[in-house]
Every structure is written in C-alpha cells, then in structure tokens.
Write an enzyme that holds these catalytic residues in place. Sequence first.
Site, mmCIF file in Angstrom:
data_model
loop_
_atom_site.group_PDB
_atom_site.id
_atom_site.type_symbol
_atom_site.label_atom_id
_atom_site.label_comp_id
_atom_site.label_asym_id
_atom_site.label_seq_id
_atom_site.Cartn_x
_atom_site.Cartn_y
_atom_site.Cartn_z
ATOM 1 N N GLU A 273 0.891 -1.189 -0.052
ATOM 2 C CA GLU A 273 -0.013 0.043 -0.024
ATOM 3 C C GLU A 273 0.757 1.335 0.091
ATOM 4 O O GLU A 273 0.814 2.247 0.855
ATOM 5 C CB GLU A 273 -0.913 -0.032 1.251
ATOM 6 C CG GLU A 273 -1.816 -1.146 1.355
ATOM 7 C CD GLU A 273 -2.501 -1.152 2.777
ATOM 8 O OE1 GLU A 273 -2.204 -0.267 3.491
ATOM 9 O OE2 GLU A 273 -3.540 -2.036 2.681
ATOM 10 N N GLY A 275 2.140 4.963 -0.634
ATOM 11 C CA GLY A 275 1.378 6.110 -0.898
ATOM 12 C C GLY A 275 2.682 7.263 -1.272
ATOM 13 O O GLY A 275 3.001 7.604 -2.449
ATOM 14 N N ARG A 276 3.372 7.504 -0.304
ATOM 15 C CA ARG A 276 4.626 8.667 -0.304
ATOM 16 C C ARG A 276 5.504 8.151 -1.542
ATOM 17 O O ARG A 276 5.758 9.144 -2.329
ATOM 18 C CB ARG A 276 5.238 8.650 0.958
ATOM 19 C CG ARG A 276 6.066 10.021 1.166
ATOM 20 C CD ARG A 276 6.952 9.802 2.419
ATOM 21 N NE ARG A 276 6.075 9.381 3.545
ATOM 22 C CZ ARG A 276 5.579 10.364 4.341
ATOM 23 N NH1 ARG A 276 5.513 11.848 4.024
ATOM 24 N NH2 ARG A 276 4.778 10.025 5.324
ATOM 25 N N ARG A 312 2.425 19.908 6.290
ATOM 26 C CA ARG A 312 3.503 19.225 6.739
ATOM 27 C C ARG A 312 4.584 19.764 7.612
ATOM 28 O O ARG A 312 4.964 19.357 8.651
ATOM 29 C CB ARG A 312 4.190 18.147 5.719
ATOM 30 C CG ARG A 312 3.255 17.458 4.588
ATOM 31 C CD ARG A 312 3.814 16.218 4.118
ATOM 32 N NE ARG A 312 4.275 15.038 4.888
ATOM 33 C CZ ARG A 312 5.513 15.183 5.106
ATOM 34 N NH1 ARG A 312 6.579 15.811 4.698
ATOM 35 N NH2 ARG A 312 6.040 14.094 5.882
ATOM 36 N N TYR A 316 4.184 18.576 11.371
ATOM 37 C CA TYR A 316 5.482 17.326 11.687
ATOM 38 C C TYR A 316 6.617 18.114 11.800
ATOM 39 O O TYR A 316 7.759 17.495 11.894
ATOM 40 C CB TYR A 316 5.456 16.400 10.811
ATOM 41 C CG TYR A 316 4.256 15.762 10.530
ATOM 42 C CD1 TYR A 316 3.328 15.049 11.105
ATOM 43 C CD2 TYR A 316 3.721 15.822 9.008
ATOM 44 C CE1 TYR A 316 2.226 14.662 10.846
ATOM 45 C CE2 TYR A 316 2.405 15.310 8.725
ATOM 46 C CZ TYR A 316 1.606 14.689 9.474
ATOM 47 O OH TYR A 316 0.601 14.166 9.203
ATOM 48 N N CYS A 342 -2.725 33.614 9.917
ATOM 49 C CA CYS A 342 -2.735 34.353 11.208
ATOM 50 C C CYS A 342 -2.480 33.261 12.255
ATOM 51 O O CYS A 342 -3.122 33.171 13.316
ATOM 52 C CB CYS A 342 -3.985 34.969 11.598
ATOM 53 S SG CYS A 342 -4.231 36.227 10.412
ATOM 54 N N GLU A 343 -1.232 32.684 11.978
ATOM 55 C CA GLU A 343 -0.550 31.686 13.387
ATOM 56 C C GLU A 343 0.640 31.690 13.040
ATOM 57 O O GLU A 343 1.244 31.731 11.946
ATOM 58 C CB GLU A 343 -1.110 30.153 12.899
ATOM 59 C CG GLU A 343 -2.461 30.105 12.703
ATOM 60 C CD GLU A 343 -3.029 28.968 13.825
ATOM 61 O OE1 GLU A 343 -2.367 28.346 14.706
ATOM 62 O OE2 GLU A 343 -4.048 28.568 13.790
ATOM 63 N N TYR A 371 0.569 13.873 0.431
ATOM 64 C CA TYR A 371 0.068 14.481 1.808
ATOM 65 C C TYR A 371 0.125 15.961 1.754
ATOM 66 O O TYR A 371 0.418 16.654 2.900
ATOM 67 C CB TYR A 371 0.746 14.021 2.978
ATOM 68 C CG TYR A 371 0.703 12.344 3.290
ATOM 69 C CD1 TYR A 371 -0.610 11.763 3.553
ATOM 70 C CD2 TYR A 371 1.810 11.524 2.686
ATOM 71 C CE1 TYR A 371 -0.677 10.261 3.310
ATOM 72 C CE2 TYR A 371 1.602 10.254 2.692
ATOM 73 C CZ TYR A 371 0.454 9.603 3.037
ATOM 74 O OH TYR A 371 0.491 8.299 3.319
HETATM 75 N N1 LLP Z 1 -1.514 1.904 4.582
HETATM 76 C C1 LLP Z 1 -1.920 2.425 5.726
HETATM 77 C C2 LLP Z 1 -3.173 1.596 6.262
HETATM 78 C C3 LLP Z 1 -1.597 3.725 5.910
HETATM 79 O O1 LLP Z 1 -2.008 3.963 7.150
HETATM 80 C C4 LLP Z 1 -0.886 4.300 5.401
HETATM 81 C C5 LLP Z 1 -0.629 5.826 5.614
HETATM 82 C C6 LLP Z 1 -0.475 4.025 4.079
HETATM 83 C C7 LLP Z 1 -0.794 2.677 3.683
HETATM 84 C C8 LLP Z 1 0.401 4.767 3.199
HETATM 85 O O2 LLP Z 1 1.578 5.106 3.676
HETATM 86 P P1 LLP Z 1 2.758 5.608 2.856
HETATM 87 O O3 LLP Z 1 3.401 4.618 1.883
HETATM 88 O O4 LLP Z 1 2.619 6.916 2.494
HETATM 89 O O5 LLP Z 1 3.995 5.968 3.861
HETATM 90 N N2 LLP Z 1 0.375 12.607 6.915
HETATM 91 C C9 LLP Z 1 1.508 12.008 7.102
HETATM 92 C C10 LLP Z 1 1.626 10.508 6.646
HETATM 93 C C11 LLP Z 1 0.395 9.745 7.322
HETATM 94 C C12 LLP Z 1 0.404 8.446 6.869
HETATM 95 C C13 LLP Z 1 -0.993 7.717 7.293
HETATM 96 N N3 LLP Z 1 -0.999 6.420 6.854
HETATM 97 C C14 LLP Z 1 2.765 12.607 6.434
HETATM 98 O O6 LLP Z 1 2.463 13.627 5.720
HETATM 99 O O7 LLP Z 1 3.701 12.594 6.555
#
Ligand code: LLP
Length: 420
Positions: A273, A275-276, A312, A316, A342-343, A371
């Site tokens: 899965e 994403g990033r 981000r 973070y 305004c923060e 993200y």
């Molecule tokens: N699968 C599940 C169940 C997840 O909770 C997530 C991310 C992914 C896959 C994808 O993860 P990746 O491959 O993108 O690392 N907003 C945060 C990241 C939150 C990730 C939440 N879950 C940021 O901007 O760093």
Amino acid sequence: MHHFHYEDGVLCCEGVSLANIAKEVGTPSYVYSYSTLQRHFRVMDEAFSPFPHLVCFAVKANSNIAVLRALVREGSGMDIVSGGELFRALRAGAHPERIVFAGVGKTFQEMEYALRVGILMFNVESDQELETLQEVACRLGVQAPVALRVNPDVDPKTHPYISTGLKKSKFGIAIKEAVKEYETAASLSCIQVKGVHCHIGSQITQVTPFVEALGRVLDLVDELRDMGMEIFYVDMGGGLGIQYKDESPPPPKELAEAVEPLLVNRGVTLILEPGRVIAGNAGILLTKVLYLKRGEEKNFVVVDAAMNDLARPSLYGAYHAIFPLKENPPGNLVADVVGPICESGDFLARDRELPFLEQGDLLAVMSAGAYGFTMSSNYNSRLRVAEVMVKGDEFWVVRQRECYEDLVRGEKIPPFLLEA
Ligand code: LLP
C-alpha cells in the site's frame, strides 16, 4: 528520481517550464509529473514481480482523480480509508476487486457501500468492527472478505505521529490477540477470512522494520493455517520513505529482495500500500514571493502558499526543499518561509538558506506530491489551490482553483437571522 530539473537556468517539470504554469494557472498550485508517477509505480511493481503481488496505491497520499487514473492505467489497485476515497477510486476507474479498505472507524454506510461495490478486502481493526461488518454483510446477504489488521509491535523508527504499529497505537489488533480474533472471524457466517494486514508507519528509511513485521505476520499465517484457515493475502501496508533532504531510503528493489526469502513458496499474494513513495517526489507546490520582510532577529519570506495548502512543515516540522524557478545566484539570505495565515505556526521552512530573492519571484516547494493537497483545508477562508498534471511538454489543470462561491457552498443562514 523525478522529472523536476533546471533547464537553461529555468526549473521545469518534464518538458514544461513551471513559470509558464504559474503564468497560466496562477499560484499557489500543485504540479504533478505524470511520468514520475508512472515511473515510481513501475519501479515498485517490477521490484515485487518475482512473487504474486498487488500494489494498492494509498489514496490518502494523493486523491486527485487524474493521479488515481494514471495509476489505475498502470494496473494499480487502491488502498482506501473512507467512502469518499472509494468514490474517488471508482470515479478514476479503479477495479473494485483491487481495492482494500482500512481505517479504525468505518461506518455502517461505508461498509455497505464497499460491500455493494464488491471490494477485495476489508482490513478490520477491532472486534466491534468485525461484528458490525458481519451484521451489515448478513443484511445485504453477502460475505465480507476480511483481513485483520494486526499490530506486530515493531518500531519503524520514524516520526511518532506517523508510526502506527506500536502497542500503544490506536491501529490494529495486538498480534497476540490475533488468533482469538481470527477464530471469532472464522465463526461468523457472513465473514470470509482472506488475509492478514499490517502497516507499521510511514516515511520508513530502513528495511529491517518491514522484514521484522513481515516475519511476525507470516508466523501468524502459519498458525492460522494450522488451525485450518485459508489465508490468501498478506498485506504489508505502505510506509516506504522518500528523500526530502538527506535521507537515503532503500529503493523498492532492496525492500523486495529483503522480504523475498520470507515469501518464497508461501502461497500468498503480497499486497503493498505505498503512498508517499509513489506520489511524494512526483509533485511540487508552486508559490510566489509576496514580501520580503527583514526583522530584527529574523528574516521572513512571505509567500502566497500557507499551512492550509501544505500542512506538513507546521504539523510535523517536516523539511521540504525550496527552489527558485529561476536559478538565482546564491544569496546570503537566511529566512523563514511563511504564509499569510494568522498563526505563528504557519511556515513552510524555518531558518532556511535561500538564494537571492525578490518580490514576485516564484518558488517550488519540493516533494509535495504526497500528503500535500489531500491535507489542505480552507482555514482562514483561503481558496484551495489548483492542481496541474504535466506530461511531456503539455499540462492540464486537473483540479480548478476554488472560487469564493465554493467557500460558502452548502452554508445557509437560518430564516430567523434573515429578519431585519
Ligand atoms: N496503508 C495504511 C493503512 C496507512 O495508514 C498508510 C498511511 C499507508 C498505507 C500509506 O503510507 P505511505 O506509503 O504513504 O507511507 N500525513 C503524514 C503521513 C500519514 C500516513 C498515514 N498512513 C505525512 O504527511 O507524513
């Protein structure tokens, strides 16, 4: 590897000068490189080609339907966490049988939607959720395919906000409770056990946590099979990191090679899965310098993008490189790059060494494809920005910039307040 580079001193996305996009679409805007998305997906998919696998892009990272469509066309499945993400995935033409559904708070309605559509698997995160899913599935007269999300208690060594596989985390079921939960699942008439799911965190820059987690999950698979359960899928979640600054995350191939010995002849299909790693470095946020402000102790570059556009850094303390669109000579400016909100927490960079800059200069906030837009909001009644996709020397607006009317869509003044 991405397709953002300087050509004759001008920052381009593939064959398009970003300044042209700024001129035609305005700023701030997110710009995504189609070829980078495609390349990142292929690298991931090919790395795992030695064994049966399915890459399900994590929609939460970037849910623009053009981005999803680009990945669907490469054969990607989708990892979703809400009815809204399911809707987007389907709108992009994703195949339901390649959709997995995670999240600790799935509602009745979301379960029903996903069951009607016929997704591959629910990644169930608690015993009550399992009972609820049983109820909803029975009512519809169908079987709900499930994996339980187990918590292998592995430290991914990443930012605490994005590590999810530790005992103290709200996600998943403790691995030592898992056998009991699987027994329950197997006894439920409208639940069909299909696999095991885990996701230990995000922006992980080593392979060891993945290998450890997968090892624990596969031990569980053995145990479940010994008990007579059929396990078809092992879903190891996402989490592979990218380079924002000086990190050196393992390439997908290294991860695949590290887990391969664990997976040979296991008779499972591996689900990933990411994403990033697919979208992060395939996108940037284009912004314009509004004002240069020299303070007594600090300098500020005030830009037209803010924490509501890219959360981000504020959320973070994340680092995003910032490059000028014109390859300016190095300056001696050290400044905070801040937005109009305004923060005090509204910044895109802190104490950053920047090149020589002038009012009106254009900047690219790098590595913003994951993200970025998905976490944006209308805070301070700012309009959510445009999204653009580039392919070769062409580009398309894939989401229009919002207008003021969009801001109040759905809002209503009750009649008693209309009286004079
Ligand atoms: N699968 C599940 C169940 C997840 O909770 C997530 C991310 C992914 C896959 C994808 O993860 P990746 O491959 O993108 O690392 N907003 C945060 C990241 C939150 C990730 C939440 N879950 C940021 O901007 O760093």
